[in-house]
Each structure stands twice: as structure tokens, then as C-alpha cells.
Write a protein that holds these residues in place. Structure first.
Motif, PDB file in Angstrom:
ATOM      1  N   ARG A 280      10.553  13.005  -0.947  1.00  0.00           N
ATOM      2  CA  ARG A 280      10.024  11.681  -1.297  1.00  0.00           C
ATOM      3  C   ARG A 280       8.944  11.248  -0.312  1.00  0.00           C
ATOM      4  O   ARG A 280       7.931  10.650  -0.696  1.00  0.00           O
ATOM      5  CB  ARG A 280      11.153  10.642  -1.336  1.00  0.00           C
ATOM      6  CG  ARG A 280      12.110  10.812  -2.494  1.00  0.00           C
ATOM      7  CD  ARG A 280      13.024   9.608  -2.661  1.00  0.00           C
ATOM      8  NE  ARG A 280      13.855   9.371  -1.510  1.00  0.00           N
ATOM      9  CZ  ARG A 280      15.052   9.935  -1.307  1.00  0.00           C
ATOM     10  NH1 ARG A 280      15.531  10.796  -2.195  1.00  0.00           N
ATOM     11  NH2 ARG A 280      15.763   9.656  -0.238  1.00  0.00           N
ATOM     12  N   LEU A 281       9.161  11.539   0.973  1.00  0.00           N
ATOM     13  CA  LEU A 281       8.159  11.192   1.981  1.00  0.00           C
ATOM     14  C   LEU A 281       6.855  11.943   1.716  1.00  0.00           C
ATOM     15  O   LEU A 281       5.762  11.379   1.839  1.00  0.00           O
ATOM     16  CB  LEU A 281       8.688  11.513   3.379  1.00  0.00           C
ATOM     17  CG  LEU A 281       7.915  10.878   4.538  1.00  0.00           C
ATOM     18  CD1 LEU A 281       8.253   9.399   4.653  1.00  0.00           C
ATOM     19  CD2 LEU A 281       8.237  11.585   5.856  1.00  0.00           C
TER      20      LEU A 281
ATOM     21  N   LYS B 211       4.975  10.399  -1.002  1.00  0.00           N
ATOM     22  CA  LYS B 211       4.288   9.201  -0.515  1.00  0.00           C
ATOM     23  C   LYS B 211       3.043   9.582   0.286  1.00  0.00           C
ATOM     24  O   LYS B 211       2.028   8.884   0.237  1.00  0.00           O
ATOM     25  CB  LYS B 211       5.243   8.367   0.337  1.00  0.00           C
ATOM     26  CG  LYS B 211       4.699   6.997   0.728  1.00  0.00           C
ATOM     27  CD  LYS B 211       4.485   6.109  -0.487  1.00  0.00           C
ATOM     28  CE  LYS B 211       4.055   4.701  -0.089  1.00  0.00           C
ATOM     29  NZ  LYS B 211       3.745   3.876  -1.271  1.00  0.00           N
TER      30      LYS B 211
ATOM     31  N   GLN C 166       0.390  10.214  -2.215  1.00  0.00           N
ATOM     32  CA  GLN C 166      -0.022   8.982  -2.893  1.00  0.00           C
ATOM     33  C   GLN C 166       0.454   7.812  -2.037  1.00  0.00           C
ATOM     34  O   GLN C 166       1.426   7.138  -2.339  1.00  0.00           O
ATOM     35  CB  GLN C 166       0.602   8.907  -4.280  1.00  0.00           C
ATOM     36  CG  GLN C 166       0.221   7.686  -5.106  1.00  0.00           C
ATOM     37  CD  GLN C 166      -1.218   7.727  -5.574  1.00  0.00           C
ATOM     38  OE1 GLN C 166      -1.611   8.605  -6.325  1.00  0.00           O
ATOM     39  NE2 GLN C 166      -2.008   6.772  -5.120  1.00  0.00           N
ATOM     40  N   PRO C 167      -0.213   7.541  -0.896  1.00  0.00           N
ATOM     41  CA  PRO C 167       0.311   6.579   0.068  1.00  0.00           C
ATOM     42  C   PRO C 167       0.243   5.124  -0.389  1.00  0.00           C
ATOM     43  O   PRO C 167       0.976   4.279   0.113  1.00  0.00           O
ATOM     44  CB  PRO C 167      -0.559   6.805   1.308  1.00  0.00           C
ATOM     45  CG  PRO C 167      -1.827   7.387   0.777  1.00  0.00           C
ATOM     46  CD  PRO C 167      -1.434   8.207  -0.407  1.00  0.00           C
TER      47      PRO C 167
ATOM     48  N   ARG D 266      -0.276   2.539  -3.982  1.00  0.00           N
ATOM     49  CA  ARG D 266      -0.191   2.555  -5.435  1.00  0.00           C
ATOM     50  C   ARG D 266      -1.529   2.896  -6.072  1.00  0.00           C
ATOM     51  O   ARG D 266      -2.587   2.420  -5.636  1.00  0.00           O
ATOM     52  CB  ARG D 266       0.301   1.209  -5.966  1.00  0.00           C
ATOM     53  CG  ARG D 266       1.770   0.963  -5.782  1.00  0.00           C
ATOM     54  CD  ARG D 266       2.326  -0.117  -6.710  1.00  0.00           C
ATOM     55  NE  ARG D 266       1.339  -1.008  -7.280  1.00  0.00           N
ATOM     56  CZ  ARG D 266       1.170  -2.289  -6.925  1.00  0.00           C
ATOM     57  NH1 ARG D 266       1.929  -2.807  -5.972  1.00  0.00           N
ATOM     58  NH2 ARG D 266       0.273  -3.044  -7.526  1.00  0.00           N
TER      59      ARG D 266
ATOM     60  N   SER E  66       6.078   5.243  10.261  1.00  0.00           N
ATOM     61  CA  SER E  66       6.609   5.325   8.905  1.00  0.00           C
ATOM     62  C   SER E  66       6.506   3.955   8.244  1.00  0.00           C
ATOM     63  O   SER E  66       5.860   3.790   7.212  1.00  0.00           O
ATOM     64  CB  SER E  66       8.053   5.831   8.921  1.00  0.00           C
ATOM     65  OG  SER E  66       8.855   5.062   9.803  1.00  0.00           O
TER      66      SER E  66
ATOM     67  N   GLY F  97       4.005   0.867   4.754  1.00  0.00           N
ATOM     68  CA  GLY F  97       4.461  -0.159   3.833  1.00  0.00           C
ATOM     69  C   GLY F  97       3.756  -1.483   4.052  1.00  0.00           C
ATOM     70  O   GLY F  97       3.372  -2.160   3.088  1.00  0.00           O
TER      71      GLY F  97
ATOM     72  N   GLU G 134       0.127  -1.320   2.822  1.00  0.00           N
ATOM     73  CA  GLU G 134       0.033  -1.403   1.363  1.00  0.00           C
ATOM     74  C   GLU G 134       0.186  -2.841   0.882  1.00  0.00           C
ATOM     75  O   GLU G 134      -0.525  -3.294  -0.025  1.00  0.00           O
ATOM     76  CB  GLU G 134       1.087  -0.498   0.720  1.00  0.00           C
ATOM     77  CG  GLU G 134       0.887  -0.327  -0.773  1.00  0.00           C
ATOM     78  CD  GLU G 134       1.810   0.717  -1.378  1.00  0.00           C
ATOM     79  OE1 GLU G 134       1.611   1.064  -2.556  1.00  0.00           O
ATOM     80  OE2 GLU G 134       2.740   1.174  -0.687  1.00  0.00           O
TER      81      GLU G 134
ATOM     82  N   HIS H  35       6.766  -1.394  -2.516  1.00  0.00           N
ATOM     83  CA  HIS H  35       5.975  -0.378  -1.810  1.00  0.00           C
ATOM     84  C   HIS H  35       6.889   0.564  -1.032  1.00  0.00           C
ATOM     85  O   HIS H  35       6.840   0.603   0.190  1.00  0.00           O
ATOM     86  CB  HIS H  35       4.997  -1.066  -0.851  1.00  0.00           C
ATOM     87  CG  HIS H  35       4.179  -2.136  -1.510  1.00  0.00           C
ATOM     88  ND1 HIS H  35       3.134  -1.858  -2.360  1.00  0.00           N
ATOM     89  CD2 HIS H  35       4.276  -3.492  -1.466  1.00  0.00           C
ATOM     90  CE1 HIS H  35       2.607  -2.988  -2.798  1.00  0.00           C
ATOM     91  NE2 HIS H  35       3.277  -3.993  -2.275  1.00  0.00           N
TER      92      HIS H  35
ATOM     93  N   ILE I 299       8.447   3.695   0.886  1.00  0.00           N
ATOM     94  CA  ILE I 299       7.765   4.748   1.663  1.00  0.00           C
ATOM     95  C   ILE I 299       8.574   6.026   1.739  1.00  0.00           C
ATOM     96  O   ILE I 299       8.201   6.952   2.434  1.00  0.00           O
ATOM     97  CB  ILE I 299       7.448   4.269   3.099  1.00  0.00           C
ATOM     98  CG1 ILE I 299       8.718   3.948   3.866  1.00  0.00           C
ATOM     99  CG2 ILE I 299       6.488   3.125   3.093  1.00  0.00           C
ATOM    100  CD1 ILE I 299       8.479   3.815   5.338  1.00  0.00           C
ATOM    101  N   GLY I 300       9.694   6.127   1.054  1.00  0.00           N
ATOM    102  CA  GLY I 300      10.432   7.377   1.124  1.00  0.00           C
ATOM    103  C   GLY I 300      11.633   7.330   0.230  1.00  0.00           C
ATOM    104  O   GLY I 300      11.896   6.351  -0.453  1.00  0.00           O
TER     105      GLY I 300
END
Length: 329
Positions: free
Chosen positions: A85-86, A89, A92-93, A95, A302, A306, A309, A326, A328-329
């Protein structure tokens, strides 16, 4: 433009610049290094108020900050699913609709940073993206495992596909002034990294003084470090502006004498977009534009992503969204 952004986000220092070969340990140079703590603290305290960017300029700087993030998970409960998942992200950091509105399609983070056990998972998850995987190594975070084990960890992570290795120094060498031992260890670790570039973590919160930080920075660069990094993120005190100012000026002095550029990575405690802007302005003031690229500057973070964004969405819509919009993981 976007293809170039993605390409630069994956560049290693040795590909964009002549790689630092190191040099013989110069103890006279090390001994001459001092740190005026009160002056450094005054300068650092002035930084947040000296540079302020707003509106479109702030959005541009925040997008730049995203491209400089080593998106990190270093928890004992990391799982392959969390790392995957990280990595998604990292690809695609922000949206997609926000990036499209900003004209920043193709933006990625600078790297993904994990423990050795998760290197292969991260490499597979990032396949085809050109985003490098960084592995923390050498008995992270304390650096107190056997020396043979620490060197073997480096080799194992490189073999697993890590393009960057974040090593930790032995703090005792700094605290006892044993610069030869620090130099020898760091040089051997650099050799063990091979083609992978080496970020040397000083754990500045445990070095006792800003003078020790300055001297340790210099010795690690002499030993061939590609980056110097403030912290593991596990100390009680991590990246701070006074420490950053000391380390950045050590980079400047090394470049002035050798012509080799060394990267800088503040890590730990940088969780707000406004903090990232201060660090970017500090780099711009002290070292100039070359050090505002992923090949010479990274944030170890990390939660920072967020908040960035959320700030970008506020820039576009005029309203802050809930943090859970938003992940992040």
C-alpha cells in the motif's frame, strides 16, 4: 515536463553528479571545525519568518517537497500488505484529480524506505516505476549489532534490490572522539554498498553537541558518504533546524574543498507541510538550486505526505478535507 519529473525523482547522486570517492582522513581539518551554538540557534530561529510563499508558489513548492520524500515505514508490525500500500502511495502520492488540476500528473515520491525484510516486496511493488527502494541497515536504529553482521546486512539488502542503503554510525566513536574508527567503519560500509548509494545516519540527537555533529558530518563525507542524514526517527530528538544548518554548512565546506556534492536528508519529526517549506527555503538559501532535487535532498517522512496533500486540496478548493480522505498506507 512530467516525464522529466518522474525521471529526476529516481536519480541517484552517482548518476547525476560525479560520485563522492571520499578522501584520506584529514584530522587537522576535523579538529578545526567548530560550532557557535548561540549564533546557529539564532539563525535557525529566524528561518520560519524569513521566507514565506503563498498561493500558486506554495503549491509548487509543496509538489517539489512530495518529489523529495523517502516514503517510510519502519515498524515492527510491518506486513507485505502495508508495504504494498505504501508503494502504491509512492506511485500516486496525491489524488489524481488534484494532480490533474495542478498540471502535475506523473509526480511520485523520491523513494520508499523499509527494513531489509521488506525490500523484495517493495521492489516488486515498484517494478516499472523507476522509484528506488531504500533499506535501513547496519543494526538500525542503534547500530550495536556485531560489525560482521552489519556489513552482511548491507550486502543482503543490495542483493535483494535496494538501490539506496541508510546506514547508522557507531555513536560511541563520535562521543569519544575516535574519528579514525568512525572513518574506517564508514569507508568499509561504503565499499559494501557497491553501486547502491549510501546515506549515513548520524543520530544527531545522541551526539552531544553541534560541534560533534559538524565533525561527524565531515568525517563521514571523507569516508565516501553519498548523503548525510540526521536521524533514525527513533531518537528522542530527531531533525531540527540548528542541526540541519550545521550539516548543510558542512556539505558546503566539503563541496568548496573537493568539488563533490553530497546529499542531505532530514528525518524524524517533519510532519507538517509548513515545516517542509522551511527546510526547502533553508536549502535554497545555503546551497542553491542544485540541492533542491531528489538526487541531493530527501525528507525521511511518512505523515508529512498526508498533510501536504491536504494543503494542496485546500489550495484548489478553499476548504480543508478530513485526513482520512488522504490515506498514506
Amino acid at each position: 515536463m512530467h516525464t522529466d519529473l518522474a525521471r529526476r525523482a529516481s536519480l541517484l547522486p552517482q548518476l547525476a553528479h560525479a560520485r563522492n570517492p571520499g578522501m584520506a582522513l584529514d584530522l587537522d581539518w576535523v579538529a578545526s571545525v567548530q560550532a557557535n551554538t548561540s549564533a546557529i540557534e539564532r539563525r535557525a530561529a529566524s528561518l520560519p519568518g524569513r521566507r514565506s510563499v503563498k498561493k500558486d508558489w506554495q503549491a509548487a513548492w509543496l509538489c517539489k517537497a512530495v518529489s523529495l520524500i523517502d516514503l517510510t515505514t519502519l515498524s515492527g508490525d510491518d506486513t507485505p500488505g502495508r508495504v504494498q500500500r505504501l508503494c502504491a502511495k509512492a506511485r500516486q502520492p496525491v489524488r489524481a484529480d488534484l494532480l490533474a488540476a495542478l498540471g502535475m500528473e506523473g509526480l511520485t515520491t523520491g523513494a520508499v524506505c523499509v527494513y531489509h525484510e521488506m525490500v523484495e516486496v517493495a521492489v516488486r511493488a515498484l517494478e516499472g516505476s523507476s522509484i528506488p527502494v531504500a533499506a535501513v541497515s547496519t543494526g538500525f536504529p542503534a547500530g550495536l549489532s556485531s560489525y560482521r553482521t552489519r556489513l552482511a546486512e548491507i550486502g543482503d539488502s543490495v542483493a535483494a534490490g535496494a538501490a539506496e542503503i541508510d546506514i547508522v554510525i557507531s555513536r560511541r566513536h563520535v562521543l569519544t572522539g575516535n574519528w579514525q574508527a568512525l572513518y574506517d567503519e564508514t569507508a568499509e560500509m561504503r565499499a559494501a554498498c557497491g553501486a547502491a548509494h549510501m546515506k549515513t545516519i548520524l543520530a544527531t540527537g545522541e551526539l552531544g553537541s553541534l560541534r560533534n555533529v559538524a565533525r561527524a558530518s565531515l568525517v563521514c563525507m571523507m569516508a565516501g558518504a553519498d548523503f548525510i542524514k540526521t536521524s533514525t526517527g527513533k531518537e528522542s530528538v530527531n531533525a531540527t533546524l540548528p542541526v540541519s544548518l550545521v550539516m548543510i554548512r558542512a556539505l558546503r565546506d566539503y563541496h568548496a574543498r573537493t568539488a563533490f556534492r553530497i546529499g542531505y536528508k532530514p528525518a524524524g519529526g517533519i510532519s507538517k507541510a509548513k515545516d517542509a517549506l522551511v527546510y526547502l527555503s533553508l536549502m535554497k538559501d545555503e546551497l542553491g538550486h542544485p540541492w533542491l532535487q531528489p538526487d541531493l535532498f530527501r525528507f525521511g517522512a511518512s505523515s508529512l505526505l498526508g498533510d501536504i496533500e491536504r494543503q494542496l486540496e485546500h489550495h484548489l478548493t478553499g476548504a480543508y478535507s478530513a485526513a482520512n480522505r488522504h490515506p498514506i498506507g
